[in-house]
Design a protein around this motif. Structure first.
Motif: not given
Length: 866
Positions: A35-41
């Protein structure tokens, strides 16, 4: 691959590596990381993370904190890359300013494991034609969806297709793995991440993504779409319509239903037929996959005939589902195929532990089916559970019957069944005008377990049994002139259901009263389909159940067909033993008491058969004439034909060939070969065919050898066309084989004996199997005389005598006496001949009497010469 500090993250494989070594982190922790990765920062709130990772589950915030701590521990020196925004949530700050997901915003991922496409460690088996067809479809169609049951291999096929045609697309292939997206709101995020688009601060829109890929020439591989079907359908439709150069290859358990979509149902692998050779078994693609995976785990996995035979059985039981086959092969490499086959009923326990790189739901069969089950609505779940009671398919009417008592309307069940077919959990099969459905064996096992867990098993099994009792009650009436062939053909389709219903009814937690009622209509049909051994077993179970104190008295209309079928089946399987006489005597008493002429005739036929097979010609002739008188009163052509046959057979054995031939002539002159080859249910000895077998014997006794052989062969051809093992065996035992032996046509006799042995074994006809062995010894004693075989001949004779089948007794004894005499054992030969003559005197069996007299004269002449 995505790089976070010193970690390499593979989303498609759900794997984290540090310096090339795989790290073990919990599945929830990995979900949070994704989930954090797909938020792109971007910042992700605590509530968003909890909804994505624990959908439909209430959890405390400290659960989230525990998993965040585990991720930071894995990051070690880079732990600060996961930052906490107090009171709001978390964000992932990449150590590398250009992480893999954003380094090249508009360059689609190419066909390499490190750029999004799953790495396939194993070869693809048995899918060459499928791949070629899909490749061809993408020449002319922009949206192709591979549909099929879970574990059927859709993703693996799609990857292989993409590998073969990736070079066609200037901008390559983009793999979008939706399997790890649990919330529909993140579907566009997964698409953007796969395309390498930078994540905006706000929410993504489909229009934005479509505009960013405008003018690109690429293949978009949308994998595992079923749980996001509406969102993925919008994606496929919008992007393919907005871009001429963009093609979509999707995998799903149901159709996307978008304009221009071509559905490609992925079928199971080929499984071998029963009874095939080792070469045939190995030619099946499911077996090839099994062997490939088993040898990958154990290079010493054997390929001997026995192993292949069991492997073929396993692959059939698993319906050729690749995932199930692969899991089974992995177990076989450890346990061996014999142990695996023995415990295969416990599908979900034994078939676990697939590739560690596989999706969690593909590592066990239960996990795979749990995933599918959760995607269903309540009505679909209830119907799927209820369908677990069906064996070998069902009609819509049957499906509706087992669930309607729970308050579902016909329309609701129809919609639910349509949904299950669309989601590849139910297979639709069309046969001529009838449409049937079935569950794959693995799906059925899962449905039954769910049915048990929900406490619905007994109610569904009862509804299932009562439905088939009602269906079988509509069988053509015993004296109906209507065609019965179509009905019996339809009945064959329901054998699995019938057996399942009877097994349940007579089990400890079943319903014996329902079982007895079902058996009363089903058991005679088993007899009519040549399943004589099973008919006997099922009838015996029902008759025994009638004696249970808790079972109410059974009416005569249920007892009569059970007793009659049991008596007939026992006659053909064990011979004219006392139990057969008891059964038919009870049928006669009950039929007379209830004024049931049909079953009175059946009882007389049964009692006649006992006497005739037992070699008692006098008693058989009396019963045949009694049958004829009653049949004349019943005034029905079918029973009149049977009466003519019984009397002609009895006359032949009583040594009255002229009278027998005259009676046969009358019968066959008025006989028309039935267009309906199933005749009257319950009377499977088709009178016209077996009458020809008797006529062949009569012709031989009158010296017309050539015509006798011709008639016997015609009778056999007719029997084989008729398609009932009892009729075929009867013609062989009573007609072709004895006539061929007596006429010196030894090759014809040899072929007949081989066919008789095969059909007798197949049908469980122990009487005729014993007779075939005795005929074989008879033939060998002439064609291959050998004194050392005489004990085998005597043993074969004793085996026949033990069955009580003495119709051919005098003929067999005569040849044994000849064989003894030719070996110089004259006194023993005379004793055997005397035994045959005494049998004639006691029973009136005189069809072979003149031949016995001639043999006696020969023995006397030899004695004088000696």
């Amino acid at each position: 691959m995505i790089q976070i500090g010193q970690l390499d993250v593979f989303l498609e494989n759900r794997e984290v590596r540090s310096n090339g070594e795989s790290l073990r982190i919990g599945s929830r922790a990995f979900d949070i990381l994704e989930v954090l990765i797909r938020a792109g920062g971007a910042l992700v709130s605590k509530d968003e993370i909890i909804r994505a990772v624990w959908p439909n589950v209430v959890v405390q915030e400290n659960n989230l904190q525990v998993h965040i701590a585990a991720l930071r521990k894995a990051l070690a020196g880079d732990r600060d890359l996961i930052r906490t925004v107090p009171g709001r949530g978390y964000r992932l700050v990449a150590a590398n300013p250009e992480p893999a997901v954003a380094r090249e915003p508009m360059r689609p991922l190419r066909m390499a494991p490190a750029h999004g496409m799953p790495y396939c460690v194993s070869s693809l088996v048995g899918r060459e034609a499928t791949i070629a067809e899909i490749v061809g479809a993408l020449d002319t169609t922009k949206v192709v969806t591979l549909v099929g049951a879970g574990g059927i291999g859709k993703t693996r096929i799609a990857i292989e297709v993409a590998a073969q045609i990736g070079s066609r697309f200037a901008d390559g292939v983009v793999f979008v793995p939706f399997a790890s997206v649990s919330d529909p709101r993140f579907a566009l995020d997964a698409l953007a991440a796969a395309l390498g688009l930078p994540m905006p601060v706000g929410r993504l829109s489909l229009d934005d993504i479509a505009s960013r890929v405008a003018g690109r020439h690429m293949l978009l591989l949308l994998d595992n779409c079923e749980h996001l079907i509406d969102e993925v359908a919008q994606i496929a439709s919008a992007i393919s319509e907005a871009n001429e150069g963009l093609y979509v290859l999707a995998t799903s358990r149901e159709a996307l239903r978008v304009p221009g979509e071509l559905l490609y149902p992925v079928q199971p692998l080929d499984v071998p037929d029963e009874g095939g050779t080792a070469e045939d078994i190995l030619a099946a693609s499911a077996v090839q996959l099994f062997v490939d995976r088993a040898r990958a785990a154990d290079p010493r996995f054997p390929l001997d005939d026995r192993t292949l035979l069991v492997t073929g059985l396993i692959c059939r039981r698993l319906d050729g589902i690749p995932l199930a086959v692969e899991l089974a092969a992995a177990r076989a490499a450890v346990l061996g195929v014999e142990v695996l086959a023995e415990h295969l009923d416990d599908h979900f326990r034994i078939l676990a532990g697939g590739f560690r790189t596989a999706l969690p739901r593909h590592q066990t069969l239960k996990a795979m089916l749990d995933w599918s089950y959760r995607l269903l609505d309540d009505t679909e779940r209830a119907l799927l559970r209820s369908l677990g009671v069906f064996m070998n398919g069902f009609s819509f009417d049957a499906a509706y019957h087992v669930i309607k008592e729970r308050g579902f309307s016909c329309t609701e069940v129809l919609d639910a069944l349509s949904g299950l077919v669309a989601k590849s959990l139910v297979v639709r099969e069309s046969e001529e005008a009838a449409t049937r459905y079935r569950l794959l064996e693995i799906t059925r096992a899962y449905a039954l377990k769910q049915l048990e867990d929900h406490g619905e098993r007994k109610a569904a099994a009862l509804a299932h049994a009562t439905y088939f009792r009602a269906i079988l009650s509509r069988a053509p009436t015993r004296l109906a002139a209507a065609k019965t062939t179509p009905w019996f053909m339809a009945f064959r389709h329901e054998l699995g259901n019938l057996r399942a219903a009877l097994d349940w009814a007579f089990a400890p937690d079943g319903d014996r009263a329902v079982g007895i009622a079902l058996a009363a209509v089903a058991v005679p049909c088993l007899f009519d389909l040549s399943l004589v051994d099973e008919c006997c077993e099922r009838a015996r179970a029902a008759l025994d159940a009638m004696r249970a104190p808790e079972v109410a008295p059974v009416p005569a209309e249920s007892r009569l067909p059970l007793l009659a079928a049991y008596g007939a089946a026992l006659l053909f399987t064990q011979g004219p033993v006392p139990a057969v006489h008891e059964a038919w005597s009870e049928v006669l008493s009950l039929a007379v008491a209830t004024n049931n002429a049909e079953f009175e005739l059946r009882a007389l036929w049964g009692l006649w058969s006992i006497r005739q097979y037992g070699g008692d010609a006098h008693a058989a002739l009396q019963l045949a004439r009694r049958f004829g008188a009653l049949a004349q009163m019943a005034d029905h052509p079918a029973f009149s034909l049977v009466a003519g046959r019984l009397e002609s057979v009895a006359l032949h054995y009583a040594g009255e060939p002229e009278a027998a031939r005259e009676r046969l002539g009358q019968l066959l002159c008025n006989y028309e070969c039935p267009t309906d080859h199933w005749g009257i249910p319950g009377f499977r000895i088709e009178p016209g065919i077996v009458a020809r077998a008797t006529l062949a014997r009569v012709l031989w006794t009158q010296g017309e050898t050539s015509e006798a052989l011709k008639t016997a062969q015609c009778a056999l051809e007719a029997a084989l066309c008729y398609g009932h093992d009892i009729v075929t065996c009867y013609v062989l035992v009573e007609g072709l084989v004895p006539v061929a032996l007596l006429s010196g046509e030894f090759e014809l006799a040899r072929e007949g004996i081989a066919l008789l042995r095969t059909r007798a074994k197949q049908g469980g006809f122990m009487v005729w199997l014993a007779c075939s062995e005795c005929y074989d010894q008879y033939l060998k004693s002439i064609a291959e005389p050998d004194p050392t075989r005489l004990p085998e001949f005597r043993a074969a004779l004793d085996a026949v005598r033990q069955t009580g089948y003495l119709a051919q007794w005098t003929m067999l004894l005569a040849q044994y006496a000849r064989a003894l005499n030719e070996c110089g054992r004259r006194e023993e030969a005379e004793a055997v001949l005397d035994e045959a003559l005494q049998h004639c005197a006691a029973t009136g069996d005189r069809w072979f009497y003149l031949n016995l007299c001639r043999l006696g004269a020969d023995l006397a002449t030899r004695s004088e010469i000696d």
